[in-house]
Design a protein around this motif. Structure first.
Motif, short mmCIF file in Angstrom:
data_model
loop_
_atom_site.label_atom_id
_atom_site.label_comp_id
_atom_site.label_asym_id
_atom_site.label_seq_id
_atom_site.Cartn_x
_atom_site.Cartn_y
_atom_site.Cartn_z
N ASN A 1 28.84 82.76 72.65
CA ASN A 1 29.62 81.63 72.17
C ASN A 1 30.96 82.12 71.62
OD1 ASN A 1 27.67 79.58 72.71
ND2 ASN A 1 26.52 80.26 70.92
N PRO A 2 31.96 82.29 72.49
CA PRO A 2 33.27 82.72 71.99
C PRO A 2 33.98 81.58 71.27
CG PRO A 2 33.38 82.34 74.36
CD PRO A 2 31.94 82.15 73.97
N VAL A 3 34.62 81.92 70.15
CA VAL A 3 35.46 80.98 69.40
C VAL A 3 36.82 81.66 69.27
CG1 VAL A 3 35.82 79.80 67.20
CG2 VAL A 3 33.49 80.02 68.13
N VAL A 4 37.87 81.02 69.77
CA VAL A 4 39.20 81.63 69.78
C VAL A 4 40.04 81.05 68.64
CG1 VAL A 4 41.32 81.96 71.11
CG2 VAL A 4 39.10 81.95 72.28
N VAL A 5 40.62 81.94 67.83
CA VAL A 5 41.60 81.55 66.81
C VAL A 5 42.90 82.24 67.19
CG1 VAL A 5 42.22 81.59 64.37
CG2 VAL A 5 39.79 81.41 65.03
N HIS A 6 43.98 81.48 67.28
CA HIS A 6 45.23 82.09 67.76
C HIS A 6 46.34 82.03 66.73
CE1 HIS A 6 47.36 78.27 68.38
NE2 HIS A 6 46.19 77.79 68.76
N GLY A 7 47.26 82.98 66.87
CA GLY A 7 48.50 82.94 66.13
C GLY A 7 49.59 82.36 67.01
N GLU B 1 28.25 87.31 65.18
CA GLU B 1 27.83 88.68 65.49
C GLU B 1 29.02 89.62 65.42
OE1 GLU B 1 25.31 91.81 66.85
OE2 GLU B 1 24.78 89.77 66.21
N LYS B 2 30.18 89.15 65.91
CA LYS B 2 31.37 89.99 65.96
C LYS B 2 32.62 89.18 65.61
CE LYS B 2 29.81 93.09 69.68
NZ LYS B 2 29.86 94.32 68.91
N LEU B 3 33.56 89.87 64.98
CA LEU B 3 34.92 89.38 64.83
C LEU B 3 35.80 90.38 65.56
CD1 LEU B 3 37.30 87.76 63.58
CD2 LEU B 3 37.04 89.17 61.52
N VAL B 4 36.59 89.90 66.52
CA VAL B 4 37.46 90.78 67.31
C VAL B 4 38.90 90.37 67.08
CG1 VAL B 4 37.98 91.71 69.59
CG2 VAL B 4 35.64 90.98 69.06
N LEU B 5 39.73 91.30 66.59
CA LEU B 5 41.13 91.02 66.33
C LEU B 5 41.99 91.76 67.35
CD1 LEU B 5 40.97 91.65 62.46
CD2 LEU B 5 40.91 89.43 63.58
N LEU B 6 42.70 91.01 68.20
CA LEU B 6 43.60 91.63 69.19
C LEU B 6 44.94 91.92 68.53
CD1 LEU B 6 41.44 90.23 71.09
CD2 LEU B 6 43.26 90.11 72.77
N THR B 7 45.44 93.13 68.71
CA THR B 7 46.68 93.55 68.07
C THR B 7 47.60 94.23 69.09
OG1 THR B 7 45.93 95.78 67.52
CG2 THR B 7 45.36 94.04 65.96
N LYS C 1 24.82 84.68 70.79
CA LYS C 1 25.54 85.07 69.56
C LYS C 1 26.97 84.53 69.58
CE LYS C 1 22.16 87.87 68.24
NZ LYS C 1 21.26 87.53 67.14
N THR C 2 27.52 84.35 68.40
CA THR C 2 28.90 83.87 68.26
C THR C 2 29.85 85.06 68.15
OG1 THR C 2 28.22 81.81 67.21
CG2 THR C 2 30.48 82.54 66.81
N ILE C 3 30.91 85.04 68.96
CA ILE C 3 31.95 86.06 68.94
C ILE C 3 33.26 85.35 68.58
CG2 ILE C 3 33.11 87.89 70.23
CD1 ILE C 3 30.12 88.35 70.34
N VAL C 4 33.81 85.64 67.41
CA VAL C 4 35.08 85.03 67.01
C VAL C 4 36.20 85.99 67.41
CG1 VAL C 4 36.51 84.21 65.09
CG2 VAL C 4 34.05 83.73 65.13
N VAL C 5 37.18 85.47 68.14
CA VAL C 5 38.28 86.29 68.65
C VAL C 5 39.60 85.80 68.08
CG1 VAL C 5 39.46 87.15 70.70
CG2 VAL C 5 37.01 86.62 70.81
N LYS C 6 40.32 86.67 67.38
CA LYS C 6 41.69 86.36 66.96
C LYS C 6 42.61 86.84 68.10
CE LYS C 6 45.90 86.36 65.32
NZ LYS C 6 46.45 87.61 65.04
#
Length: 294
Positions: free
Chosen positions: A60-66, A208-214, A27-32
């Motif tokens: 399958n992690p996909v990292v999007v960063h600020g 499968e998931k969107l994870v937003l780190l805050t 599964k794809t896990i998108v991480v902000k």
């Protein structure tokens, strides 16, 4: 941390993770990736190890960063002050040059390097690569004066995302690390809110998931209590009554869009916690707020 555990306890931790590994395999896990997790040296190492582990166990992690703090630092060095309207950065041409330099260069390469140091195969991208994030100028509606549009410069609204480049990297065992920069029809560069990019990529990839780190424990009610499981309707109510505001608005907006567009679950988690990503995905406890798709 785990060194304090007995061998039996360590085995128990691994056993607890097994059903999650099985459920999310492939599964794809998108991480902000943002907040303190991007600036605290120990938390940076924890994050990189977490991402590599998720990849190694078949996700399958996909990292999007600020990169807000890093942008502010460079702007200050060139004598400019950052300005925000309704949680979005005002981006004139000079600021855009700084944003692209920081996000597409400094920050992106640092994250790629960190992940690779811990055994991953990360590849850094911006939306200009392969023109995979198409954007146009964003005109924001003035929340205090509906109907009035605010021009905040080279800030982009996503037109489309081509998932083929990310899919190609996933199949090659690479980990995409994406800077939130889009490209216009005439080759213009646009700064796009990283939460918005993460949410849209999660939708397009049918993640499968969107994870937003805050830098917060998650979504809090008016009494400051953590809400662990909420629905899109409850979130709408909290935006309407002012419980959620400021920098949390883009996060919540992208989280809701993703939850309503097929992403099975959205997690807003506390990036100040060691190994927050693993705790949220591979344990029974979790460390933040889960927004259910229904």
């Amino acid at each position: 941390m785990t060194s304090k555990l007995s061998p039996v306890d360590k085995a128990g931790v691994l056993a607890e993770a097994l059903p999650y590994i099985k459920r999310f395999h492939g599964k794809t896990i998108v991480v902000k990736y943002g907040g303190n997790a991007m600036t605290d040296e120990h938390l940076k190492q924890c994050f990189a190890r977490d991402v590599v582990l998720l990849k190694l166990v078949g996700m399958n992690p996909v990292v999007v960063h600020g990169g807000g703090p890093q942008i502010e630092n460079l702007l200050a060095r060139v004598g400019k002050k950052g300005e925000f309207v309704q949680g979005m950065r005002v981006t004139d041409a000079e600021t855009m040059e700084v944003v692209e330099m920081v996000l597409g260069g400094q920050v992106n390469k640092e994250i790629v390097n960190l992940i690779n140091q811990h055994g991953g195969k990360a590849v850094g991208l911006t939306g200009k690569d392969g023109n995979f994030i198409r954007a146009r100028k964003l005109l924001m509606e003035n929340k205090d004066n509906p109907g009035d549009l605010i021009d905040i410069g080279q800030v982009g609204d996503i037109v489309s995302i081509d998932p083929s480049l990310i899919a190609l990297l996933d199949t090659g065992a690479f980990i995409p690390v994406i800077a939130p920069i889009g490209v216009g029809s005439e080759g213009e560069t646009y700064n796009i809110n990283a939460d918005v990019v993460a949410g849209k990529i999660a939708e397009v990839l049918k993640a499968e998931k969107l994870v937003l780190l805050t830098n917060t424990p998650g979504v809090l009610d008016q009494g400051g209590n953590l809400l662990t499981g909420i629905t899109p309707k409850q979130v709408d109510d909290m935006v309407a009554d002012g419980t959620l505001s400021g920098g949390m608005l883009p996060k919540i907006s992208s989280a809701l869009d993703a939850a309503r567009s097929g992403v099975r679950s959205v997690h807003i988690i506390d990036g100040r916690v060691e190994h927050a990503l693993l705790l949220e995905i591979l344990t029974d406890e979790g460390v933040g707020t889960l927004i259910k798709s229904k």
